[in-house]
Design a protein around this motif. Structure first.
Motif, short mmCIF file in Angstrom:
data_model
loop_
_atom_site.label_atom_id
_atom_site.label_comp_id
_atom_site.label_asym_id
_atom_site.label_seq_id
_atom_site.Cartn_x
_atom_site.Cartn_y
_atom_site.Cartn_z
N THR A 165 -39.14 9.45 -39.04
CA THR A 165 -37.73 9.75 -38.69
C THR A 165 -36.97 8.43 -38.55
O THR A 165 -36.74 7.96 -37.43
N PRO A 166 -36.55 7.84 -39.64
CA PRO A 166 -35.90 6.52 -39.57
C PRO A 166 -34.53 6.55 -38.91
O PRO A 166 -34.13 5.58 -38.25
N ASN A 167 -33.77 7.62 -39.13
CA ASN A 167 -32.40 7.72 -38.61
C ASN A 167 -31.57 6.48 -38.95
O ASN A 167 -30.75 6.01 -38.14
N LYS A 168 -31.75 6.01 -40.14
CA LYS A 168 -30.96 4.88 -40.64
C LYS A 168 -29.77 5.42 -41.43
O LYS A 168 -29.87 6.46 -42.07
N HIS A 169 -28.66 4.64 -41.41
CA HIS A 169 -27.47 5.13 -42.11
C HIS A 169 -26.74 3.97 -42.80
O HIS A 169 -26.88 2.80 -42.41
N VAL A 170 -25.95 4.30 -43.84
CA VAL A 170 -25.11 3.35 -44.57
C VAL A 170 -23.77 4.02 -44.85
O VAL A 170 -23.67 5.27 -44.86
N GLN A 171 -22.73 3.19 -45.12
CA GLN A 171 -21.42 3.70 -45.50
C GLN A 171 -21.30 3.61 -47.02
O GLN A 171 -21.43 2.54 -47.60
N TYR A 172 -21.02 4.76 -47.62
CA TYR A 172 -20.95 4.80 -49.09
C TYR A 172 -19.85 5.78 -49.49
O TYR A 172 -19.90 6.97 -49.12
N SER A 197 -17.12 3.82 -58.38
CA SER A 197 -17.59 2.43 -58.55
C SER A 197 -17.58 1.66 -57.22
O SER A 197 -17.18 0.49 -57.16
N VAL A 198 -18.04 2.32 -56.19
CA VAL A 198 -18.13 1.67 -54.87
C VAL A 198 -19.41 0.83 -54.83
O VAL A 198 -20.34 1.06 -55.63
N PRO A 199 -19.52 -0.12 -53.93
CA PRO A 199 -20.73 -0.97 -53.86
C PRO A 199 -22.00 -0.16 -53.60
O PRO A 199 -22.00 0.85 -52.91
N GLN A 200 -23.10 -0.63 -54.19
CA GLN A 200 -24.41 0.01 -54.00
C GLN A 200 -24.89 -0.19 -52.58
O GLN A 200 -24.71 -1.24 -51.98
N GLN A 201 -25.59 0.86 -52.04
CA GLN A 201 -26.14 0.79 -50.69
C GLN A 201 -27.64 1.19 -50.74
O GLN A 201 -28.03 2.00 -51.58
N THR A 202 -28.44 0.61 -49.82
CA THR A 202 -29.90 0.90 -49.79
C THR A 202 -30.37 1.10 -48.36
O THR A 202 -29.79 0.56 -47.41
N ILE A 203 -31.46 1.88 -48.25
CA ILE A 203 -32.15 2.08 -46.96
C ILE A 203 -33.64 1.97 -47.24
O ILE A 203 -34.18 2.72 -48.06
N ASP A 204 -34.33 1.10 -46.55
CA ASP A 204 -35.78 0.92 -46.72
C ASP A 204 -36.55 1.93 -45.86
O ASP A 204 -36.19 2.22 -44.71
N LEU A 205 -37.64 2.42 -46.44
CA LEU A 205 -38.50 3.40 -45.76
C LEU A 205 -39.94 2.91 -45.80
O LEU A 205 -40.42 2.46 -46.84
N GLN A 206 -40.62 3.03 -44.66
CA GLN A 206 -42.01 2.61 -44.57
C GLN A 206 -42.82 3.74 -43.92
O GLN A 206 -42.55 4.14 -42.77
#
Length: 414
Positions: free
Chosen positions: A291-298, A403-412
């Motif tokens: 349950t990473p509960n990570k977020h980004v704005q996209y 064409s908005v900037p690319q976003q990433t979230i890492d998962l382990q």
């Protein structure tokens, strides 16, 4: 040649025969001839019945009575002692025949009833004998009931193995039974039979359409494999369905279950091996959830991964051989004044090592998020190579989303 006679002549002048009187009057009948004709007509009336005359047409005079028509004027009734009397022997024979038939029917009923009672007694004795067969003992020392079977004693081995999930169906083996034959077996006269009693639970919203004859095999000592011969239910369960099932394999009774392994999956799929022994280790086939509960704005929307699960199947599909599914639970919150519109196959990817995968076709990410709309959820599934559980979720820079900037979230996955 006819020669006329003289008056008073009684002898024929040619042959000397006596000649009746008035013989020279051939158109008239003599009294003797008349008497002979009357007797002949009366005899004819007695010998054959007179047919009933047809009714006269309406234009004729009054009808003649039947009696007057049938009887001659000189009719004399036949005495009663001379009339034909009905035979009493026929009546007696008919009475004897009816009595004989009744007696035969009673005898047949008694014989049939005795035969039926005898059959029921033999059947009951056979059933009692089969139920009195001594119980056998399984490998854990617990007695097992083998009543109602047709193949002699039954050896039952209880397993305490965790369930595994194949094609989104949770499958657990309740026990293993071994005998020469078992109820429901269609392949009798075998040297041995091994039955796996299963419990199944389809956890997806889609029906599973696999066929057990293709996806289930028993691995024998030495490495050879066999498919099931008879199955209670040959295909996977419907969506959101729980049920019991069994699979029969032709295995000699002298081979113990702990020498065998059940393999689920085709050669082109991610396969699952379940040893038929108590507390078998199947941990590597269990799903792993974080349950990473990570977020980004996209694209003016906040994207949050609430959970990520590494598993072997998704929506009734088994992962390909050497791969696993990663299933992401997403939440989207749009606090802007613009509606987000986009197809997940255009802007979503999951990268694992050198492999970048698009979302599975059964993902259910919404194609739009209205302005000022919050807590919109969806699921995105990706198939990645097995053996490298660490991966990266990518929201691409693509024209379809502005064409908005690319976003990433890492998962382990640990």
């Amino acid at each position: 040649m006819w020669i006329p006679l003289g008056a008073g002549q009684r002898f024929c002048s040619n042959c000397g025969s006596i000649v009746e009187e008035d013989i020279n009057k051939p158109t008239e009948r003599t009294p003797g001839e008349l008497q002979y004709r009357d007797l002949q007509r009366e005899a004819t009336q007695w010998s054959s019945p007179t047919p009933t005359p047809p009714p006269p047409p309406p234009s004729q005079g009054p009808a003649i009575s039947q009696q007057a028509y049938e009887r001659p004027m000189n009719y004399q009734p036949v005495p009663s002692y001379a009339q034909a009397q009905p035979s009493s022997s026929g009546k007696a024979l008919r009475q004897i025949g009816c009595g004989t038939v009744l007696i035969l029917l009673v005898l047949l009923s008694l014989c049939g009833g005795a035969g039926y009672l005898g059959f029921q007694w033999i059947k009951g004795a056979a059933t009692s004998a089969s139920r009195s067969t001594p119980s056998t003992y399984n490998s854990n020392g617990n007695s097992s009931d083998n009543s109602g079977t047709s193949g002699g004693s039954v050896i039952t081995t209880a397993l305490n193995t965790k369930a595994v999930t194949y094609a989104s169906v949770s499958i657990s083996i309740a026990n293993v039974q071994q005998a020469n034959s078992l109820p429901g077996d269609e392949n009798g006269n075998q040297t041995g039979l091994l039955r796996l009693n299963l419990k199944e639970d389809n956890t997806s919203s889609k029906g599973s359409y696999y066929y057990y004859g293709d996806v289930a095999h028993l691995i024998l000592p030495g490495g050879n494999s066999i498919a099931p011969g008879t199955m209670q239910k040959s295909s996977g369960p419907d969506a959101s369905t729980k049920r019991d099932n069994w699979l029969d394999f032709p295995v000699a009774t002298n081979i113990k279950p702990d020498q065998l392994t059940l393999r689920l999956g085709k050669s082109t799929e991610a396969q699952i091996d379940i040893p038929l022994k108590s507390d078998a280790d199947v941990a590597k086939y269990q799903p792993t959830t974080i349950t990473p509960n990570k977020h980004v704005q996209y694209a003016d929307v906040t994207w949050t991964i609430t959970s990520a699960t590494l598993q072997m199947s998704f929506q009734s599909k088994q992962a390909d051989n050497g791969k696993r599914f990663v299933v992401l639970k997403l939440r989207m919150d749009n606090t802007s004044s613009k509606t987000f519109i986009g197809y997940d196959g255009d802007y979503m990817r999951l990268q694992s090592g050198d492999t970048t995968s698009p979302p599975d076709g059964d993902s259910d990410v919404p194609t739009s998020v209205d302005s000022n709309q919050s807590n919109v959820t969806g699921t995105a599934a990706f198939m990645i190579p097995d053996g490298n559980p660490n991966c990266t979720f990518i929201l691409l820079n693509t024209p379809s989303t502005g064409s908005v900037p690319q976003q990433t979230i890492d998962l382990q996955f640990k």
